[in-house]
Each structure stands twice: as C-alpha cells, then as structure tokens.
Design a protein around this motif. Structure first.
Motif, mmCIF file in Angstrom:
data_model
loop_
_atom_site.group_PDB
_atom_site.id
_atom_site.type_symbol
_atom_site.label_atom_id
_atom_site.label_comp_id
_atom_site.label_asym_id
_atom_site.label_seq_id
_atom_site.Cartn_x
_atom_site.Cartn_y
_atom_site.Cartn_z
ATOM 1 N N THR A 77 13.216 -1.643 -12.952
ATOM 2 C CA THR A 77 12.241 -1.910 -11.904
ATOM 3 C C THR A 77 10.843 -1.495 -12.318
ATOM 4 O O THR A 77 9.964 -1.374 -11.484
ATOM 5 C CB THR A 77 12.598 -1.153 -10.616
ATOM 6 N N ASN A 78 10.619 -1.310 -13.607
ATOM 7 C CA ASN A 78 9.287 -0.977 -14.081
ATOM 8 C C ASN A 78 8.450 -2.244 -14.117
ATOM 9 O O ASN A 78 8.773 -3.188 -14.827
ATOM 10 C CB ASN A 78 9.395 -0.360 -15.486
ATOM 11 N N CYS A 79 7.353 -2.249 -13.316
ATOM 12 C CA CYS A 79 6.552 -3.463 -13.230
ATOM 13 C C CYS A 79 5.991 -3.871 -14.585
ATOM 14 O O CYS A 79 5.743 -5.047 -14.824
ATOM 15 C CB CYS A 79 5.354 -3.265 -12.300
ATOM 16 N N LEU A 113 8.082 -6.568 -16.562
ATOM 17 C CA LEU A 113 7.996 -7.911 -15.982
ATOM 18 C C LEU A 113 6.587 -8.463 -16.146
ATOM 19 O O LEU A 113 6.398 -9.651 -16.415
ATOM 20 C CB LEU A 113 8.383 -7.866 -14.498
ATOM 21 N N PHE A 114 5.572 -7.580 -16.032
ATOM 22 C CA PHE A 114 4.197 -8.024 -16.199
ATOM 23 C C PHE A 114 3.963 -8.554 -17.606
ATOM 24 O O PHE A 114 3.296 -9.578 -17.785
ATOM 25 C CB PHE A 114 3.252 -6.858 -15.901
ATOM 26 N N PHE A 116 -2.624 -1.765 -13.264
ATOM 27 C CA PHE A 116 -1.817 -1.063 -12.258
ATOM 28 C C PHE A 116 -0.348 -1.398 -12.312
ATOM 29 O O PHE A 116 0.298 -1.480 -11.273
ATOM 30 C CB PHE A 116 -2.279 -1.400 -10.834
ATOM 31 N N VAL A 117 0.214 -1.632 -13.466
ATOM 32 C CA VAL A 117 1.657 -1.825 -13.521
ATOM 33 C C VAL A 117 2.278 -0.610 -14.184
ATOM 34 O O VAL A 117 1.671 0.010 -15.028
ATOM 35 C CB VAL A 117 2.030 -3.113 -14.295
ATOM 36 N N GLY A 118 3.481 -0.274 -13.773
ATOM 37 C CA GLY A 118 4.114 0.918 -14.327
ATOM 38 C C GLY A 118 3.597 2.189 -13.702
ATOM 39 O O GLY A 118 3.606 3.245 -14.320
ATOM 40 N N ILE A 119 3.144 2.106 -12.441
ATOM 41 C CA ILE A 119 2.587 3.282 -11.774
ATOM 42 C C ILE A 119 3.690 4.257 -11.396
ATOM 43 O O ILE A 119 3.501 5.463 -11.486
ATOM 44 C CB ILE A 119 1.803 2.866 -10.514
ATOM 45 N N CYS A 120 4.844 3.720 -10.964
ATOM 46 C CA CYS A 120 5.892 4.631 -10.497
ATOM 47 C C CYS A 120 6.317 5.644 -11.561
ATOM 48 O O CYS A 120 6.320 6.840 -11.282
ATOM 49 C CB CYS A 120 7.097 3.851 -9.974
#
Lengths: 234, 205, 228
Positions: free
Chosen positions: A135-137, A140-141, A25-29
């Motif tokens: 701000t893309n998770c 950073l993940f 669930f990272v990069g959902i936006c």
C-alpha cells in the motif's frame, strides 16, 4: 550518448529534484511511520527500492506488450476473433490500475519470500512493514509515471523504453531512501529534545518534513541547467 | 462475540472521534497533495467517498463468502475496479479537474482508509452499518481536507475557488501552495487537534 | 456459512473442492462481473474522453489564428471553419520528430496552422499551442495548454498580457528573452521573477518554428479525419 544523458536526467530528477516524498507526496505513510531509526529507515528504503524496480519492470513489460493501444500481444490474440484492422485498435488501458496493483502485490510477495529464505533476521525485524509496502503510494506512483510516458505521449518515438523506466524505478526508490534516512537521522536527534506534548509523534515529523521539502526546493530548475550543460557538451 | 457498533455509531465515529486523517493518520498522500486549492480537495474527497461507499457495500454483500487468506485480494480487486470507474467518469465529465488531480486519483487504490474500513467494518457488518461507516469516514476525510485546503489557498493566493478573500495588498505566501506549505499546515493543524484533545480529556479526568 | 455441496469431501472431487481453483471461485466470479462493468465503462466513455482531449485544443484554434475579437465574431456568425488535425514528421540530424498540428481553412482558403509543442519548464513540462500564418512567416498566437510553474511567478506565462507579446513576431530570426530592454523586433520581455519559465517557453517556440518552418508540405504531413 544522448541516451545516457537522458537516463542521467531522469535519475537526478526522480531522486532529488522531483523527490517522490518531498515533492510528489507519495510514500508519506512510511515516511512518518518508519523513520524513527536510521537502520530501520535504510532497510525500508532498500526494500521499497527493490520492490519498485521489480514492479516498474513488470508494469513496463505488461503495458508495452498487452495494455497499450495497438499492443503486439493483444493484437495477435484479437486477430483470431476479429478483423486485422479492429484488432489493431484494441485498447486495454482500462485494466491498467488492476494489473498494476496486482503486479505490485506479487512483487511484494516475491520479495517477502526471498527475504524470509535468505535473510531471516531481517525478515523478523521488518515485521508487518514488509507486506505493507503493497500500500505504499510511491510504488504505484512510479508505475503510473511509466505508464503516462508510454501511453500518454503524442510522439510514438518519445515513449519510454525499459532502460528509462528502470532508471525511474531505481532512482525514485533511491530518492525515497534519501528522504526517509535524513528524516530518521533528524528524528534520532529530536528524541533528545524537549518537544511540546501536542507536537510529539506525527506533528513534529511533518513540520520537519516541511523544512526538508523547503531545502529540496533548492534543487528546482537544476534539470534545465544540466540539460543545457549536456546539450553544450561535445 | 463483542457487540459491534451500530450504524449510527459508525457514522458519528467517522466524522471526528475516529477521523481518518487526524486520528488514524491514514490517507495522508492525498491530504498533502491535492489541498493546494479548495476545488481539487472537494473533488478528491467526493471521489474517495464514492469509492469507499461502493466498496463497502459490495464487500458487505459478499462478506459471508470471503475466505480468510483471499480477502485482501478481493478487497483490492473491488477497490481497483471502482477507482478505475471513478477515474474514467472524472475524465469524461470533469476533464480539467481530472487533469489537475492527475495521478492522485488512481492512488486512491492504495489509500489505506478504504482497505482499512473494508477490513474493520464492511467485512463484519451488514450493509446499513457499512454504508453509515463509509459516509461518516468520507465526511471526516472531507472535513480534514477542506480545513487544510482553505488555509493553504487563502494564505497562498488570497482567494478561495475564485473568490477574493484577502485584500489585494496581501502578499501571497506562495510557499503555502507548494509542498513545504502542505507539510507545515498539516503538522500545525495536527498539533492543534492533539492539544484540543488533551485539554478536553484533562478537563474530564 | 460457506456454500457446500452435499457430496463427499474425499476422493477426486474432494481434492478439487479444496484446490486453489475452487477456493478462488469468488475471485473468478468477481473478476468476470467487474470486467464486464469496466468494458461497459470503456465502450461508453472512451469516446467522450477522447473528444474532451481534442476539444480542449480545438476551442483555442480560432483565437490563435485570428485573435480573440475576430474569432468571437466568426463564432457568433457561425462561420464555417474547417480544422483538420494531423501529424508532421520532421527528419533532421538522423532523428525524426513528430509534431501534432492543425490546418485551418476558412472560405476555402488556408487561414493558418496551429502547432502543438512541448518542452521542459522550470518545474515540469510545459505544453503550448503556436499559431502561424499560412506562409509560416509570423506568429499569430500562443496559448499555454499545460504548465506546473510556480504559482504567482512562472505561472504568469498563461496570462494573455504576456502571451500576446508573441503575436506578429516574425519567424525568420529566433526570439530572445530580454529583461526590460525590448526594443529589438525579436525580443520578448520576461515575466518579472520568472526568467527561466519565460526562457523555456521562448525556447520551445524557437525550436518548434526552426523544425517546422518550410517543412509543412503534403509529403511530410499526415492528416486524419476528426471523429466527433
């Protein structure tokens, strides 16, 4: 040979089995926001992969050399101010998150300058989405995963080296690209369908994402099989 | 200069009308990731609330000193510091929960909600308005997470935070606590919210 | 309302004032303040966090050596149990492996060993603790520290009813996962619907015991003092 197998496993795992978007669930936006057309999705995926690789490279280098407990550079600098034993115990991991987010911001700036100079039409079509990659998770993940495989390991020989970290960065980005391009392809078809009003926009994208996640669940456990296969290989 | 909303308006807006998850579609990563149980969801909402409040207060205090092109750097620095502090506090005093939430606590740094509120509210209004905004948005975020978490946990395991809700014969829909369940639940709830909104504005107009 | 000095903005000082360094003064001040805050947090909390991590394992050790009943009895009697953490270095096939372990001493006698081991499960990594008797001949306990298996299926490996199968199994032959037919002394019954998770745990146990058995000697183990 073991090394190649390990890289292969990490790559397949990051791209398909533990896909960043559909499993972690990272990069959902951007997954919901940018996936309307396949060419834009491909561009976004490529940019994210590029930034992720650079960011992971910087993170690995800084963590191994400066941040982790007993890191060489910090130990050398601290050696000037305190005894050798206290210097060996120096632990700068508290600064990890700050260092990572700024290295990501710098990577995005660098990529932005590069794209603006060499691919101006691409830069224009990206618009505001390029700086938003900061701000893309997912990026950073990826950096955090690399960190947990360096700092959090029991066994110092198990700590990831640069090759494994870059494999995670490149193929994690590839997995993100795969997910977002598939979603874009589906959404292009959805545009021709008669969707009920409440579902238009994000809601139907999420439901389609759920079905995609179900499909990707089929990859679960494949890494054990591959590992067994590779272990049995000569 | 147009009138900026009062603190009370900021507070009320954050809960439902400008709900960060359902209306602004921000902070979706933790919404999907930690809602497979009620306890992780509440802990995440609390953590985001604490970081949001602290960041808003600090930014509001220094809002007159911010240079336009360096303000994002200041926001990021502040948020990253508070997230580090919250992460360490959780690891020290709620160790098991910190392990469950894992990498999603540091991902609060890139949670669009906080940067957005710093930009829109804290850098322009006084401390009272900024705090009210932070509390309102945090409550809205908490409500959104709780809604999804309750549905996923009840359908997926029959229990909520250890209490058995469904009868023992309930075949747990395990998929609800896995990634697809998150997408489906949130998608359906978002459609529901959109529908309620559309019906209400139809009645008015 | 920018803070201004009443000195001219031309000349060398003016260039300094408009330079990036001067414009970034806010960031530098903030960095100093936040840096001090973080240092304070680190000094105060790092001990607590390290203790949390260690206690998580230490709490399990008595019941891994003696079983739940006797461990509870020892705890209520406040018996002195000496647990020393250490690392064992195993060299095999040109590779070196390290295992975290704990030596348990009770009433001045070696009561057993607890080894921390990990490996790939169905969904993600699995971390377990294996209890061995002083002679490393039988398994005295098994505990799953970390797992992310499928809830309701692979998840069931954490329940005592499955883990207790490992108690009193001999270490001389590798354990085998069998479905239903558990007559052989080295057979483990798989969790219904979660064969892969069961096989992963059994594989980790076999691999660890194969690596460690007979090699727990003073030459290979390095103990460290426990910091409470």
């Amino acid at each position: 040979m073991d090394y190649i197998f390990d890289i292969f496993l990490i790559s397949i795992s990051a791209a398909l089995i533990n896909n960043f978007v559909l499993y972690y669930f990272v990069g959902i936006c951007p997954f919901i926001g940018v996936s309307r057309r396949v060419d834009m999705a491909l561009g976004m995926g490529g940019a994210v992969t590029f930034v992720m690789t650079i960011a992971v490279f910087i993170s690995w280098t800084v963590t191994t050399l400066v941040l982790m407990p007993g890191a060489p550079v910090s130990r050398w600098v601290a050696g000037y101010f305190m005894s050798a034993e206290s210097a060996a115990g120096i632990d700068l991991t508290i600064l990890t998150y700050i260092v990572y987010i700024f290295s990501i911001a710098s990577s995005v700036q660098f990529v932005e300058m590069y794209v603006r100079k060499f691919y101006p039409p691409l830069y224009k079509s990206f618009g505001v989405f390029l700086p938003l990659i900061t701000t893309n998770c997912a990026i950073l993940f990826a950096c955090l995963t690399v960190m947990s495989n360096i700092v959090g390991v029991e066994n110092p020989t198990d700590a990831w080296d640069l090759g494994r970290s870059l494999a995670l960065g490149i193929f994690g980005g590839a997995g993100f690209t795969i997910a977002i391009v598939i979603m874009a392809g589906i959404r292009e078809e959805l545009d021709l369908c008669d969707i009920p009003a409440p579902f238009k926009g994000a809601a139907i994208t999420l439901i389609v994402g759920g079905i995609l996640a179900m499909a990707f669940m089929g990859f679960n456990g494949v890494d054990i099989g591959i590992k067994a296969l590779l272990a049995g290989a000569p | 200069m147009t009138d900026l909303p009062t603190p009370f308006e900021r507070f009320i807006q954050g809960i439902l009308p400008e709900n960060p998850v359902y209306r602004q579609l921000l902070g979706l990563c933790p919404t999907l990731a930690v809602t497979n149980g009620l306890k992780p969801a509440l802990t995440m909402a609390a953590a985001v609330g604490v970081v949001l409040l602290s960041a808003n207060i600090i930014i509001s205090l220094i809002r007159h000193l911010l240079k336009p092109h360096l303000r994002i750097v200041v926001f990021t620095l502040t948020i990253a510091t508070f997230v580090t502090i919250v992460d360490r506090l959780l690891a020290a005093y709620m160790y098991q929960m910190s392990k469950t939430l894992g990498p999603y606590i540091p991902l609060i740094i890139v949670n669009c909600i906080i940067i957005c509120r710093c930009e829109v509210c804290a850098s322009r209004q006084n401390i009272l308005a900024a705090s009210a905004d932070a509390v309102g948005q945090a409550i809205g975020f908490g409500l959104a997470l709780t809604g999804i978490a309750v549905i996923r946990e009840v359908l997926g395991t029959g229990m909520i935070a250890g209490f058995q809700i469904m009868p023992a014969a309930w075949p747990s829909w395990v998929i609800m606590v896995l990634p697809p369940g998150a997408f489906l639940t949130f998608g359906l709830l978002l459609a529901l919210v959109n529908w309620i909104d559309a019906t209400r504005s139809n009645k008015k107009g | 309302m920018k803070p201004t000095l009443k000195i001219g903005s031309t000349g060398a000082f003016g260039r300094f004032r408009n330079s990036n360094f001067a414009q970034a003064w806010l960031i530098l001040v903030l960095a100093l303040i936040f840096g001090s805050a973080l240092a304070a947090v680190q000094v105060n909390l790092s001990g607590v966090i390290a203790a949390n991590k260690l206690n998580e394992t230490l709490e399990r050790i008595p019941e891994l050596i003696w079983g739940t009943a006797k461990a509870a009895k020892l705890a209520s009697e406040n018996a002195s149990v000496d647990i020393t953490p250490g690392t064992v270095m195993i060299k095999k096939d040109h590779k070196t492996a390290y295992y975290s372990l704990f030596r348990v001493i009770h009433e001045s006698k070696l009561a057993g060993w607890v080894i921390k081991a990990g490996g790939q499960g169905y969904a993600d990594k699995i971390e377990i603790l294996i209890g061995l008797d002083p002679g490393e001949n039988i398994i005295t306990g098994l505990f799953v520290l970390e797992q992310k298996e499928t809830p309701g299926l692979g998840n069931k490996i954490i329940f005592p009813v499955w883990r207790n199968q490992f108690i009193r199994k001999k270490t001389n032959t590798p354990l085998v996962v069998a479905k239903g037919n558990i007559q052989a002394p080295n057979a483990i019954d798989a969790v219904t619907g979660a064969t892969i998770s069961s096989r992963s745990v059994t594989g980790i146990v076999n691999r660890t015991i194969g690596d460690v058995k007979g090699r727990l000697t003073p030459e290979t183990i390095r103990f460290y003092e426990r910091q409470l």
